[in-house]
Write an enzyme that holds these catalytic residues in place. Structure first.
Site, PDB file in Angstrom:
ATOM      1  N   GLU A 156       0.869  -1.179   0.000  1.00  0.00           N
ATOM      2  CA  GLU A 156       0.000   0.000   0.000  1.00  0.00           C
ATOM      3  C   GLU A 156       0.904   1.227   0.000  1.00  0.00           C
ATOM      4  O   GLU A 156       1.949   1.231   0.668  1.00  0.00           O
ATOM      5  CB  GLU A 156      -0.917   0.010   1.217  1.00  0.00           C
ATOM      6  CG  GLU A 156      -1.924  -1.123   1.248  1.00  0.00           C
ATOM      7  CD  GLU A 156      -2.856  -1.151   0.050  1.00  0.00           C
ATOM      8  OE1 GLU A 156      -3.210  -0.055  -0.465  1.00  0.00           O
ATOM      9  OE2 GLU A 156      -3.232  -2.248  -0.389  1.00  0.00           O
ATOM     10  N   ASP A 254       2.904  -3.431  -8.011  1.00  0.00           N
ATOM     11  CA  ASP A 254       3.659  -3.547  -6.762  1.00  0.00           C
ATOM     12  C   ASP A 254       5.163  -3.516  -6.999  1.00  0.00           C
ATOM     13  O   ASP A 254       5.900  -2.840  -6.260  1.00  0.00           O
ATOM     14  CB  ASP A 254       3.261  -4.835  -6.031  1.00  0.00           C
ATOM     15  CG  ASP A 254       1.819  -4.793  -5.561  1.00  0.00           C
ATOM     16  OD1 ASP A 254       1.569  -4.220  -4.494  1.00  0.00           O
ATOM     17  OD2 ASP A 254       0.947  -5.306  -6.283  1.00  0.00           O
ATOM     18  N   HIS A 311      -8.070  -3.094   0.196  1.00  0.00           N
ATOM     19  CA  HIS A 311      -6.984  -2.108   0.205  1.00  0.00           C
ATOM     20  C   HIS A 311      -6.225  -2.077   1.524  1.00  0.00           C
ATOM     21  O   HIS A 311      -5.367  -1.212   1.702  1.00  0.00           O
ATOM     22  CB  HIS A 311      -7.489  -0.710  -0.156  1.00  0.00           C
ATOM     23  CG  HIS A 311      -8.014  -0.615  -1.548  1.00  0.00           C
ATOM     24  ND1 HIS A 311      -7.195  -0.718  -2.654  1.00  0.00           N
ATOM     25  CD2 HIS A 311      -9.275  -0.462  -2.018  1.00  0.00           C
ATOM     26  CE1 HIS A 311      -7.930  -0.609  -3.755  1.00  0.00           C
ATOM     27  NE2 HIS A 311      -9.197  -0.464  -3.395  1.00  0.00           N
ATOM     28  N   ASP A 316      -5.465  -7.930   1.533  1.00  0.00           N
ATOM     29  CA  ASP A 316      -5.360  -8.159   0.090  1.00  0.00           C
ATOM     30  C   ASP A 316      -4.433  -9.333  -0.208  1.00  0.00           C
ATOM     31  O   ASP A 316      -4.745 -10.198  -1.035  1.00  0.00           O
ATOM     32  CB  ASP A 316      -4.840  -6.905  -0.617  1.00  0.00           C
ATOM     33  CG  ASP A 316      -5.903  -5.826  -0.762  1.00  0.00           C
ATOM     34  OD1 ASP A 316      -7.089  -6.132  -0.524  1.00  0.00           O
ATOM     35  OD2 ASP A 316      -5.547  -4.681  -1.109  1.00  0.00           O
TER      36      ASP A 316
END
Length: 422
Positions: A156, A254, A311, A316
């Site tokens: 994140e 990512d 999120h 996740d």
């Protein structure tokens, strides 16, 4: 007549059921008489036995003739063509089975899956592919599991409703370890990360991720978190090679954006273990023959619900792990399919192309090398901003040119609208 029967088995096989016992008897007598006039000794005795058998049950006659055909050595020139290989016969059998599966209704698919103790959850296309894959592995005895573990990572990062060239910084570093043998999560790593460029989180970011300002204020900075994660890898004896583990992500973002740019911001080397990964979207849509979809769509397709808070990085990652486990159980080819692209961009637009595809040929070449990316001179240099303006020390022109086409991150605009810089 005996030689004619022996050399014409198809005719006998086709009409033997239509012949009466009396007809076969007369046929055998004519055969016996004909042979007596031309042969003697062993030929006479053999044809007499044949005549006695032909007088018997016609099905016994057919069995006798078929036995003669099987034991007879046919010259190679009379065969006309080679017998089909065992592999060809197996693929024909699979084709027949797949045709039957395609014609099955939902209740028939579930009934058949239950017979083999297989999962019955998911859409019809998922159940069909699950059953087809089961028979494929059973018939061909093939196992395409390349790794002992999957490490699912879902970062994140800082974000805003109106990014305006916002430089994303990782604020949550989660990873879950999946054992392909046990088919379950066996360990996890989790840490919040303190941002340095934009230390204050936006309201949008907190609402989206659930991460509070207090959580990041007391968190370590990225270099320390990265060091702790690599210590976690060592604790679990996870070697960076082509067999121990593969990183799994939901899309290219990512590694291709968050980790890539975070290493530049923190001035640390891009980690070796993150140079290749499995973008789970690709094996999912290829294996189940679906369109590209987000995590929620994949779970729905498999008959699952999202567990946790969307999120939230750790939640996740856990849900991506559930999809990865199901793909592994169903027999999908879970192999690395993307890699980081260190090649110097020729223009500003190409800076989006930080990810390259890995096709099957490239993957097989990696397997032969037994390493994803062999160490090169200058590998310890950090990825500073100046690297964009001069030759990258990681770049190998010959190797990078052999890899598949680049992937532009703008393909994922619909899935991550708040994270894409326009």
């Amino acid at each position: 007549m005996a030689s004619q029967l022996k050399n014409a088995p198809a005719s006998v096989n086709g009409h033997i059921d239509d012949l009466s016992a009396e007809a076969l008897k007369s046929l055998s007598l004519g055969n016996e008489g004909h042979v007596r006039s031309d042969s003697a000794g062993e030929d006479h005795e053999e044809n007499s036995q044949r005549g006695d058998l032909l007088c018997a049950n016609p099905y016994e006659t057919l069995a006798f003739l078929e036995e003669e055909i099987e034991t007879e050595e046919i010259p190679e020139k009379e065969e006309g063509q080679k017998r089909p290989s065992q592999s060809s016969e197996k693929h024909k059998e699979l084709s027949r089975i797949n045709g039957q599966i395609n014609r099955m209704k939902m209740d028939q698919l579930k009934k058949r899956l239950r017979q083999f103790d297989l999962d019955t959850s998911g859409s019809k296309s998922v159940l069909q592919q699950r059953l087809k894959s089961y028979h494929k592995r059973k018939v061909l005895k093939e196992n395409e599991c390349h790794y002992s573990y999957y490490i699912i990572i879902d970062f994140e990062a800082t974000c805003d409703a109106h990014p305006h060239n916002l430089r994303h910084e990782i604020i949550e570093f989660p990873a879950v370890l999946v054992s392909t043998k046990k088919k379950k999560i066996v360990a996890k790593f989790h840490s919040y990360v303190r941002p340095v460029i934009n230390p204050k989180l936006t309201t949008f970011c907190t609402n989206l991720t659930g991460i509070t300002q207090e959580q990041v204020n007391f968190a370590p900075e990225f270099p320390e978190v990265l060091r702790k994660f690599e210590e976690w890898l060592k604790e679990h004896k996870l070697k960076v090679d082509m067999k121990t583990f593969a990183v799994v992500t939901d899309g290219p973002w990512d590694m291709g954006r968050f980790l890539y740019h975070q290493c530049k911001i923190s001035k640390v080397p891009y980690p070796h273990w993150a140079k290749t990964w499995i973008n789970i979207k690709k094996p999912f849509c290829n294996f189940y023959n679906t369109e590209r979809m987000n995590l929620q769509g994949m779970l729905t397709k498999l008959g699952m619900n999202f567990i946790g808070h969307p999120h939230c990085g750790l939640d996740d990652a856990r849900n991506i792990a559930r999809v990865a486990i199901k793909l592994h159980e169903d027999g999908a080819n879970m192999r690395v399919n993307e890699q980081i692209n260190f090649k110097k961009p020729k223009n500003l637009e190409q800076r989006l192309h930080t990810v390259k595809c890995i096709n099957r040929n490239d993957f097989n070449a990696m397997i032969k090398r037994r390493n994803v990316d062999p160490p090169r001179d200058g590998e310890d240099e950090y990825l500073s901003d100046e690297c964009e303006d001069k030759e990258d020390p990681f770049e190998d022109e010959e190797e990078s040119s052999a890899v598949g086409s680049s992937v532009c991150e703008t393909e994922y605009d619909k899935e991550f609208p708040s994270l894409l810089v326009k």
